[in-house]
Design a protein around this motif. Structure first.
Motif, PDB file in Angstrom:
ATOM      1  N   SER A   1       0.776  -1.296  -0.089  1.00  0.00           N
ATOM      2  CA  SER A   1      -0.113   0.085  -0.009  1.00  0.00           C
ATOM      3  C   SER A   1       0.870   1.091  -0.053  1.00  0.00           C
ATOM      4  N   ILE A   2       0.251   2.295  -0.707  1.00  0.00           N
ATOM      5  CA  ILE A   2       1.162   3.598  -0.672  1.00  0.00           C
ATOM      6  C   ILE A   2       0.120   4.645   0.056  1.00  0.00           C
ATOM      7  N   ASN A   3       0.601   5.253   1.313  1.00  0.00           N
ATOM      8  CA  ASN A   3      -0.268   6.035   1.938  1.00  0.00           C
ATOM      9  C   ASN A   3      -1.742   5.509   2.118  1.00  0.00           C
ATOM     10  N   ASP A   4      -1.763   4.314   2.839  1.00  0.00           N
ATOM     11  CA  ASP A   4      -2.977   3.836   3.001  1.00  0.00           C
ATOM     12  C   ASP A   4      -3.737   3.427   1.748  1.00  0.00           C
ATOM     13  N   GLN A   5      -3.241   3.519   0.755  1.00  0.00           N
ATOM     14  CA  GLN A   5      -3.754   3.046  -0.380  1.00  0.00           C
ATOM     15  C   GLN A   5      -3.370   1.590  -1.080  1.00  0.00           C
ATOM     16  N   ARG A   6      -4.482   0.545  -1.160  1.00  0.00           N
ATOM     17  CA  ARG A   6      -3.892  -0.554  -1.465  1.00  0.00           C
ATOM     18  C   ARG A   6      -3.622  -0.919  -2.774  1.00  0.00           C
ATOM     19  N   LEU A   7      -2.440  -1.427  -3.323  1.00  0.00           N
ATOM     20  CA  LEU A   7      -2.123  -1.731  -4.623  1.00  0.00           C
ATOM     21  C   LEU A   7      -2.765  -3.112  -5.055  1.00  0.00           C
ATOM     22  N   THR A   8      -3.385  -3.099  -6.276  1.00  0.00           N
ATOM     23  CA  THR A   8      -3.581  -4.415  -6.891  1.00  0.00           C
ATOM     24  C   THR A   8      -2.858  -4.591  -8.016  1.00  0.00           C
ATOM     25  N   SER A   9      -3.209  -5.722  -8.955  1.00  0.00           N
ATOM     26  CA  SER A   9      -2.561  -6.096 -10.187  1.00  0.00           C
ATOM     27  C   SER A   9      -3.013  -5.033 -11.035  1.00  0.00           C
ATOM     28  N   ARG A  10      -3.979  -4.344 -10.947  1.00  0.00           N
ATOM     29  CA  ARG A  10      -4.247  -3.312 -12.069  1.00  0.00           C
ATOM     30  C   ARG A  10      -4.213  -1.824 -11.437  1.00  0.00           C
ATOM     31  N   SER A  11      -3.511  -1.901 -10.482  1.00  0.00           N
ATOM     32  CA  SER A  11      -3.277  -0.186 -10.000  1.00  0.00           C
ATOM     33  C   SER A  11      -2.562   0.344 -11.020  1.00  0.00           C
ATOM     34  N   ALA A  12      -2.516   1.697 -11.165  1.00  0.00           N
ATOM     35  CA  ALA A  12      -1.605   2.643 -11.897  1.00  0.00           C
ATOM     36  C   ALA A  12      -1.071   3.654 -11.206  1.00  0.00           C
ATOM     37  N   ILE A  13       0.235   4.004 -11.195  1.00  0.00           N
ATOM     38  CA  ILE A  13       0.745   4.870 -10.651  1.00  0.00           C
ATOM     39  C   ILE A  13       1.387   5.859 -11.934  1.00  0.00           C
ATOM     40  N   ARG A  14       0.614   7.201 -11.887  1.00  0.00           N
ATOM     41  CA  ARG A  14       0.768   8.261 -12.930  1.00  0.00           C
ATOM     42  C   ARG A  14       1.031   9.572 -12.384  1.00  0.00           C
ATOM     43  N   ALA A  15       1.262  10.550 -13.258  1.00  0.00           N
ATOM     44  CA  ALA A  15       1.427  11.698 -12.997  1.00  0.00           C
ATOM     45  C   ALA A  15       0.416  12.586 -13.594  1.00  0.00           C
ATOM     46  N   ALA A  16       0.424  13.841 -12.744  1.00  0.00           N
ATOM     47  CA  ALA A  16      -0.607  14.865 -13.167  1.00  0.00           C
ATOM     48  C   ALA A  16      -0.019  16.187 -12.905  1.00  0.00           C
TER      49      ALA A  16
END
Length: 299
Positions: free
Chosen positions: A202-217
């Motif tokens: 998890s990142i900052n209490d947000q659970r990651l899954t196999s479909r999680s995306a880390i992007r930039a805005a």
């Protein structure tokens, strides 16, 4: 015998003594300009106050003033009569908007409740009918909260995030070589933790899954379209000491070390006896197969 004409007189005619001073003579004889004379004549008719002196002119002025007062009075009366109607319509429109907003909030609440109910039933079905494989699926999909030993990794921007000179792992990616953590940095760290043996992250209490995306805005980092605020706290479930050692010795662990050494990114890693990770906020069912109950039928 022809008559003799009298001889013409050749003596010069008598002229005015001031003939050579005609301009001065004209000025003296016409001391008042014609325009001033007309203005004085008009002033005599209307007076200095420019008010008409004749009875006919006074009557015309009075009629004009009466008509102007009548127009103003009628306009004020109409405005006063229509004001309550306009205020009523405005209030009705405000009430309709507020009612629509409350209705939209109620519908959104119903949608959230239904979504939570569906996700809860999906988790229960996985736990009940999935067996050992179902437990693994639940864990990897982030369907339920998990806890266990693991590690805590904190990654933060450098204290001074202004541009620095020199080559580095981010020099050719089109971004400034600064101490600010980018989305691709978190991507490498997360992939390194998965490769090192992490079972859940998890990142900052947000659970990651196999479909999680880390992007930039812009300068913000989004995980599944939700913005994160530094420092970025990564929690990973797994054998703590072995997970920490394997990650730091990996290529991605060395990449994080370079960010700390060359760009001042602040990092810390520690082994934890117990780590708690929440469930993923939402799950999307892609495929499903019937499960045999052991009695020759499926459910």
């Amino acid at each position: 015998m022809s008559q003799q004409q009298p001889p013409r007189s050749t003596a010069p005619r008598a002229s005015r003594p001031d003939a050579s001073m005609s301009l001065l003579t004209n000025v003296m004889e016409h001391s008042l300009d014609d325009g001033y004379a007309e203005a004085v004549a008009r002033r005599g008719e209307t007076g200095r106050s420019h008010m008409p002196r004749t009875l006919r002119a006074k009557l015309g002025l009075a009629v004009g003033l009466v008509l102007a007062a009548l127009v103003v009075t009628v306009g004020a009366a109409q405005a006063q009569i229509s004001a309550p109607s306009i205020a009523k319509e405005k209030q009705e429109l405000i009430e309709r908007i507020e009612a629509g907003g409350r209705r939209a909030d109620e519908l959104q609440q119903d949608v959230d409740e239904l979504r939570s109910s569906v996700e809860r039933k999906q988790r229960q079905a996985l736990e009940k009918h999935g067996g050992e494989r179902g437990k693994t699926t639940v864990l990897l999909s982030g369907a339920t909260p998990v806890e266990g030993p693991g590690l805590k990794l904190v990654v933060d921007d450098a204290a001074d995030t202004e541009s620095q000179d020199g080559d580095g792992p981010r020099k050719t990616d089109g971004f400034s070589d600064t101490g600010r953590i980018r989305d691709r940095d978190l991507q490498r760290v997360v992939n390194g933790l998965w490769a090192a043996g992490a079972e859940a992250i998890s990142i900052n209490d947000q659970r990651l899954t196999s479909r999680s995306a880390i992007r930039a805005a812009g300068d913000a980092i989004l995980v599944d379209n939700k913005p994160l605020v530094p420092p970025y706290t990564l929690l990973a479930i797994g054998p703590g000491k072995q997970l920490s050692r394997t990650f730091q010795d990996s290529v991605d662990g060395q990449y994080l070390y370079v960010l700390h050494k060359d760009y001042g990114a602040r990092t810390s890693i520690s082994v934890q006896d117990e780590v708690r990770l929440p469930a993923a906020p939402s799950l999307i069912l892609r495929t499903a197969k019937p499960v045999r109950t052991g009695k020759g039928s499926t459910s």
